[in-house]
Scaffold this active site. Structure first.
Site, PDB file in Angstrom:
ATOM      1  N   CYS A 189      -1.717   2.142   8.115  1.00 40.46           N
ATOM      2  CA  CYS A 189      -0.745   1.145   7.661  1.00 40.46           C
ATOM      3  C   CYS A 189      -1.324  -0.273   7.550  1.00 40.46           C
ATOM      4  CB  CYS A 189       0.395   1.183   8.673  1.00 40.46           C
ATOM      5  SG  CYS A 189       1.675   0.004   8.418  1.00 40.46           S
ATOM      6  N   SER A 237      10.765   5.985   9.453  1.00 35.98           N
ATOM      7  CA  SER A 237      10.225   5.639  10.767  1.00 35.98           C
ATOM      8  C   SER A 237      10.611   4.201  11.105  1.00 35.98           C
ATOM      9  CB  SER A 237       8.701   5.785  10.732  1.00 35.98           C
ATOM     10  OG  SER A 237       8.133   5.415  11.966  1.00 35.98           O
ATOM     11  N   CYS A 276       3.598  -5.807  15.913  1.00 40.99           N
ATOM     12  CA  CYS A 276       2.948  -4.882  16.851  1.00 40.99           C
ATOM     13  C   CYS A 276       1.440  -5.161  16.764  1.00 40.99           C
ATOM     14  CB  CYS A 276       3.244  -3.435  16.484  1.00 40.99           C
ATOM     15  SG  CYS A 276       5.019  -3.060  16.423  1.00 40.99           S
ATOM     16  N   CYS A 319       5.112  -7.317   7.398  1.00 43.37           N
ATOM     17  CA  CYS A 319       6.076  -6.894   8.419  1.00 43.37           C
ATOM     18  C   CYS A 319       6.180  -7.985   9.474  1.00 43.37           C
ATOM     19  CB  CYS A 319       5.596  -5.598   9.083  1.00 43.37           C
ATOM     20  SG  CYS A 319       6.767  -4.910  10.283  1.00 43.37           S
ATOM     21  N   GLU A 339       0.825  -1.195   0.000  1.00 43.45           N
ATOM     22  CA  GLU A 339       0.000   0.000   0.000  1.00 43.45           C
ATOM     23  C   GLU A 339       0.863   1.250   0.000  1.00 43.45           C
ATOM     24  OE1 GLU A 339      -2.551  -0.201   3.408  1.00 43.45           O
ATOM     25  OE2 GLU A 339      -3.186  -2.227   2.916  1.00 43.45           O
ATOM     26  N   CYS A 399       3.402   8.374   1.493  1.00 40.71           N
ATOM     27  CA  CYS A 399       3.768   7.439   2.556  1.00 40.71           C
ATOM     28  C   CYS A 399       4.048   6.091   1.885  1.00 40.71           C
ATOM     29  CB  CYS A 399       2.627   7.345   3.557  1.00 40.71           C
ATOM     30  SG  CYS A 399       2.934   6.174   4.887  1.00 40.71           S
ATOM     31  N   CYS A 437      -1.209  -2.899  14.867  1.00 39.01           N
ATOM     32  CA  CYS A 437      -0.927  -2.491  13.482  1.00 39.01           C
ATOM     33  C   CYS A 437      -1.444  -3.554  12.519  1.00 39.01           C
ATOM     34  CB  CYS A 437       0.576  -2.292  13.317  1.00 39.01           C
ATOM     35  SG  CYS A 437       1.101  -2.040  11.612  1.00 39.01           S
TER      36      CYS A 437
HETATM   37  N1  SAH Z   1       7.807  -0.141  10.963  1.00 36.47           N
HETATM   38  C1  SAH Z   1       7.954   1.282  11.050  1.00 36.47           C
HETATM   39  C2  SAH Z   1       7.163   2.074  10.030  1.00 36.47           C
HETATM   40  C3  SAH Z   1       5.783   1.648   9.653  1.00 36.47           C
HETATM   41  S1  SAH Z   1       4.387   2.105  10.625  1.00 36.47           S
HETATM   42  C4  SAH Z   1       7.638   1.741  12.438  1.00 36.47           C
HETATM   43  O1  SAH Z   1       7.228   0.937  13.255  1.00 36.47           O
HETATM   44  O2  SAH Z   1       7.861   2.919  12.735  1.00 36.47           O
HETATM   45  C5  SAH Z   1       4.327   3.848  10.756  1.00 36.47           C
HETATM   46  C6  SAH Z   1       3.750   4.306  12.096  1.00 36.47           C
HETATM   47  O3  SAH Z   1       2.344   3.983  12.191  1.00 36.47           O
HETATM   48  C7  SAH Z   1       4.399   3.631  13.296  1.00 36.47           C
HETATM   49  O4  SAH Z   1       4.614   4.582  14.309  1.00 36.47           O
HETATM   50  C8  SAH Z   1       3.334   2.643  13.715  1.00 36.47           C
HETATM   51  O5  SAH Z   1       3.495   2.235  15.040  1.00 36.47           O
HETATM   52  C9  SAH Z   1       2.079   3.428  13.457  1.00 36.47           C
HETATM   53  N2  SAH Z   1       0.851   2.639  13.406  1.00 36.47           N
HETATM   54  C10 SAH Z   1       0.691   1.390  12.929  1.00 36.47           C
HETATM   55  N3  SAH Z   1      -0.593   0.993  13.082  1.00 36.47           N
HETATM   56  C11 SAH Z   1      -1.252   2.017  13.644  1.00 36.47           C
HETATM   57  C12 SAH Z   1      -2.600   2.219  14.041  1.00 36.47           C
HETATM   58  N4  SAH Z   1      -3.502   1.262  13.883  1.00 36.47           N
HETATM   59  N5  SAH Z   1      -2.936   3.405  14.592  1.00 36.47           N
HETATM   60  C13 SAH Z   1      -1.994   4.380  14.735  1.00 36.47           C
HETATM   61  N6  SAH Z   1      -0.716   4.264  14.388  1.00 36.47           N
HETATM   62  C14 SAH Z   1      -0.337   3.089  13.844  1.00 36.47           C
END
Ligand code: SAH
Length: 381
Positions: free
Chosen positions: A371, A226, A120, A116, A96, A109, A123
């Site tokens: 994301c 990031s 987390c 990934c 995406e 973006c 996410c």
């Molecule tokens: N892997 C990298 C970049 C990808 S995600 C990282 O972890 O930074 C980009 C940002 O979006 C990260 O801060 C991630 O934690 C956040 N993110 C992912 N899912 C999310 C969600 N459902 N709500 C808010 N932020 C989210």
């Protein structure tokens, strides 16, 4: 039998291109012409490189596959400010990419991996696991795709939608992303799918490629990477990152909570992470930002705000900034976005301790612009 996948011309470094041109017995200046076609004129096929002899164009087309990303779903948010594309890669994997507008700002973006492995739980990408790393060309192409769109008149949905049969329809969103004043991308963030520092070489090469003064020459200061907090990656980036900005997804300020929200914390706990962040800002004198998704009742407590302030205070004050973003709800995670009063209290706690912070507005909720969310919603429907 698997179909032979041809590489993308965007996978080549300039040196590799020069070598290839020499190997093919072509004059050396052809490499420069091709490079300018790729990164200055942003052509999207060899046919349009009309300054090259036909035979060379044919040879290039036989060796390389130009567009590797095929838009499969293209969505515009109702307010017209966010556009999200789900691309299919040549091997069928999906990624995406999102374009976001804000006044004259146009931010793309981009993803660095299909899926990934960081897991987390909040996410959408993390919920689906890793498929593979993207190549440099696949990362670069996402960005150039949107730059071409902004540059090309005919590609402006605002105009095409307003002409012809759709004229009277009011239910179609109208893009605000493409107008005469904004025909260029202004910012690039690597905050799409994947963890950039798990795909470190391709990510660094993409940053170099995009900012190459002999190519597109995009300003490094307008790019941000990031990371989830891969400590060796942060250490390397302090040397390799140049003027590119760094954001660290911290999300929790105590190890017990961060172990849950960002599982890689078990490998790189906060102590090590903070030490790496401190060395980074000391070595680069560049401001680092901490990303914090506010989750109702989970990490939006005053204790977490105070703990975050204590961590941030370990760094020079003017070199650290906190980006707060209310959680974008996803299917695989029960948490909700923090409520307004709790956000205000959290911010007040940071401000009392002198920690600069901004609250980011959530964009494109109606098109699953968070994301990995679009891919997830397609896969499950
Ligand atoms: N892997 C990298 C970049 C990808 S995600 C990282 O972890 O930074 C980009 C940002 O979006 C990260 O801060 C991630 O934690 C956040 N993110 C992912 N899912 C999310 C969600 N459902 N709500 C808010 N932020 C989210």
């Amino acid at each position: 039998m698997t179909k032979r996948l041809r590489p993308s011309p965007l996978d080549l470094t300039y040196d590799e291109l020069q070598n290839l041109i020499a190997e093919w017995g072509e004059p050396a200046f052809r490499a420069r012409q091709i490079w300018e076609g790729l990164y200055r004129r942003l052509v999207d096929s060899f046919d349009t490189m009309t300054n090259l002899p036909r035979s060379l164009r044919q040879r290039l087309a036989a060796e390389f596959q130009f567009a590797q990303l095929t838009p499969r779903i293209d969505l515009l948010s109702k307010d017209g400010w966010t556009r999200k594309i789900l691309f299919t890669l040549p091997d069928g994997k999906e990624i995406e990419t999102v374009l976001m507008g804000y006044h004259t700002r146009r931010t793309v973006c981009a993803s660095t991996q299909a899926g990934c492995a960081m897991a987390c739980p909040f996410c959408a990408t993390g919920q689906g696991g890793l498929q593979r790393n993207l190549t440099t060309g696949e990362i670069v192409e996402q960005v150039l795709f949107f730059e071409r769109q902004l540059r090309t008149d005919e590609a402006r949905p605002e105009r095409s939608r307003r002409s012809g049969r759709d004229e009277d329809r009011t239910d179609l969103p109208t893009t605000r992303l493409q107008d005469d004043a904004t025909t260029r991308l202004t910012n690039i963030v690597f905050m799409g799918m994947g963890e950039p520092f798990v795909n470190y070489p391709a990510t660094i090469e993409a940053l170099r490629r995009l900012s190459d003064p002999d190519g597109w020459g995009f300003g490094a200061r307008r790019m941000t990477v990031s990371t989830v907090g891969i400590v060796p990656g942060i250490e390397k980036f302090a040397r390799d990152g140049g003027q590119v900005n760094l954001a660290v997804s911290i999300h929790a300020a105590t190890d017990d909570l961060r172990d849950q929200l960002v599982p890689i914390n078990k490998r790189y706990p906060l102590r090590d992470l903070l030490a790496a962040c401190r060395s980074y800002v000391e070595a680069t004198r560049r401001r680092l930002s901490f990303e914090w998704a506010l989750i109702d009742g989970v990490n939006d407590t005053l204790e977490q705000a105070r703990a975050l302030a204590r961590l941030a205070q370990q760094m020079p004050r003017h070199l650290v900034h906190v980006n707060l973003i209310p959680l974008n709800p996803t299917r695989g995670y029960a948490g909700a976005a923090s409520r307004r009063e709790r956000i205000a209290a959290f911010r007040a706690e940071l401000e009392r301790r002198g920690i600069s912070n901004t609250l980011r507005v959530r964009r494109g909720i109606d098109i699953h612009a968070g994301c990995g969310q679009l891919r997830q919603s397609i896969a499950q429907n």
